[in-house]
Design an enzyme around this catalytic site. Structure first.
Site, short mmCIF file in Angstrom:
data_model
loop_
_atom_site.label_atom_id
_atom_site.label_comp_id
_atom_site.label_asym_id
_atom_site.label_seq_id
_atom_site.Cartn_x
_atom_site.Cartn_y
_atom_site.Cartn_z
N ASP A 1 39.68 32.75 41.24
CA ASP A 1 40.03 32.71 42.65
C ASP A 1 39.31 31.11 43.25
O ASP A 1 38.01 31.26 43.04
CB ASP A 1 39.61 33.57 43.41
N ASP B 1 49.78 39.80 39.64
CA ASP B 1 48.22 40.02 39.51
C ASP B 1 47.90 40.87 38.04
O ASP B 1 48.72 41.27 37.43
CB ASP B 1 47.44 40.54 40.63
C1 GAL Z 1 43.21 38.21 42.90
C2 GAL Z 1 43.96 37.27 42.99
C3 GAL Z 1 43.78 36.34 44.52
C4 GAL Z 1 44.36 37.40 45.34
C5 GAL Z 1 43.74 38.77 44.94
C6 GAL Z 1 44.10 40.19 46.20
O1 GAL Z 1 43.12 38.97 41.48
O2 GAL Z 1 43.42 35.88 42.10
O3 GAL Z 1 44.58 35.33 44.82
O4 GAL Z 1 45.87 37.57 45.11
O5 GAL Z 1 43.56 39.29 43.74
O6 GAL Z 1 43.53 41.13 45.82
#
Ligand code: GAL
Length: 386
Positions: free
Chosen positions: A187, A130
């Site tokens: 997301d 991430d």
């Molecule tokens: C976001 C990511 C999500 C998930 C989340 C977890 O940045 O896009 O898919 O992994 O973090 O905190």
């Protein structure tokens, strides 16, 4: 033909985030592995079972190692990966380029090589990486290069799944870092507006996808029906209709996205299973050449919400998706001339409907399926010489 190396095709699997966010455990992952085998997901090609954020303690140990939360993973990660491997499946984990993950757990910044060694020791096959808490002064591409090098030298094949949400024009530089797939969108949420927004945002990015460089449009929401424990992703959003889930799945499959299931497969209903296990759609996504789709030239019906996508398949066939994201029924016509078939060739197309699983007959010069609102028609077109 030699077997393709891991990461060549869009990865298929399951990820804990969309439904469970922080509420994860080894029991849940073992259940998913069991169901992958007993309910046909493995046989259809789904193989990676991935834990997302919130799996570790909030502090590293004294040696600087990540520590799995013993309340969630009492048997430890090696035991869990052994269980998943014994089922013939692969195990995935999650970390972050920054000092912390998005949910505030330790990230891998300045621990890249240590963490990669740890993941290898645990038997990890896939790492989602991430972009939160990235030190501002350090270039994002450099941080993906670091972890990529660490993974490629850790002694184990670990598929590298970058997740920077499409920021910093990632499609221009991610492939050179060594990542196999990269998140290109913000997301997903479990609603129709989100599906539409993400799909439309990627229409002009199709040329960047391909083998070992999969444009990840985010995990699937098929079958969640508003059942996420996270209000932002799900239960406040209310979910989608079955038709909308079918269209979402078709878009992600045709556009070459990895297919990571996000619903609770322990309780998936038959409709969701029929969507996720549709072999005709999966075959288009998994075509060995991984070509990006092209969008047919604007026609009278062609708007941001109504369009035809075409994928050239390795067999010489074409996969054609007629997408109607608008709120009214439409007829979408394709002229075979626009597919590269001069009328003088006399070539007709036999169409096979990938959702009805039946032949539609042979067409000359054009086809024009009627597509209800929020729906799609996906066909496989085979050329016939006259
Ligand atoms: C976001 C990511 C999500 C998930 C989340 C977890 O940045 O896009 O898919 O992994 O973090 O905190």
């Amino acid at each position: 033909m030699a077997a393709e190396r891991f990461g060549a095709l869009p990865p298929m699997g399951w990820n804990s985030w969309n439904t469970f966010t922080w509420d994860i455990s080894e029991a849940l992952l073992r259940d998913v592995a069991d169901i992958f085998v007993s309910e046909g997901y493995k046989a259809a090609g789904y193989e990676y079972i991935v834990i997302d954020d919130c799996w570790s303690l909030k502090q590293r140990d004294e040696a600087g190692n990540l520590v799995p939360d013993p309340a969630k993973f009492p048997s430890g990660m090696k035991a869990l990966s052994d269980y998943i491997h014994a089922k013939g499946l692969k195990f995935g984990m999650y970390s972050c380029v920054g000092t912390h993950t998005c949910a505030g757990y330790p990230g891998s910044f300045e621990h890249e090589f240590q963490d990669a060694a740890q993941f290898a020791e645990w038997g990890v096959d896939f790492l989602k990486y991430d972009y939160c808490y990235k030190p501002k002064q350090i270039n994002g591409a450099l941080l993906y290069k670091r972890m990529s090098l660490a993974l490629k030298n850790c002694g184990r094949d670990i598929l590298f799944s970058a997740c920077n949400w499409g920021a910093d024009d990632v499609f221009l530089w991610i492939h050179e870092t060594g990542a196999h797939m990269y998140r290109s969108t913000l997301d997903i949420q479990d609603n129709w507006e989100s599906v539409k927004r993400l799909a439309i945002s990627q229409l002009d990015k199709a040329c960047y996808t391909g083998a070992y460089r999969h444009n990840d449009m985010d995990m699937l929401i098929v079958g969640i029906y508003g059942g996420s424990n996270n209000g932002w992703i799900g239960h406040i959003q209310g979910g989608c209709t079955d038709t909308e889930y079918k269209t979402h799945f078709s878009l992600w499959a045709l556009m070459g996205s990895p297919l990571m299931i996000g619903c609770d497969v322990r309780n998936a209903n038959q409709t969701a299973k029929n969507i996720l296990l549709n072999r005709d759609i999966l075959a288009i996504n998994q075509d060995i050449e991984c070509r990006g789709v092209y969008r047919l030239e604007p026609d009278w019906f062609n708007t941001e919400e109504v369009f035809i996508l075409v994928k050239t398949l390795s067999t010489g066939e074409l996969a054609i998706g007629f997408f109607n994201l608008s709120d009214e029924q439409k007829a979408l016509s394709v002229s075979f001339w626009d597919l590269g078939l001069p009328y003088s060739s006399g070539i007709s197309l036999s169409l096979y409907d990938c959702w009805a699983h039946e032949d539609m007959g042979t067409y000359q010069q054009q086809a024009a399926p009627i597509v209800p609102a929020h729906d799609c028609v996906v066909v496989r077109a085979k050329l016939n010489k006259s």
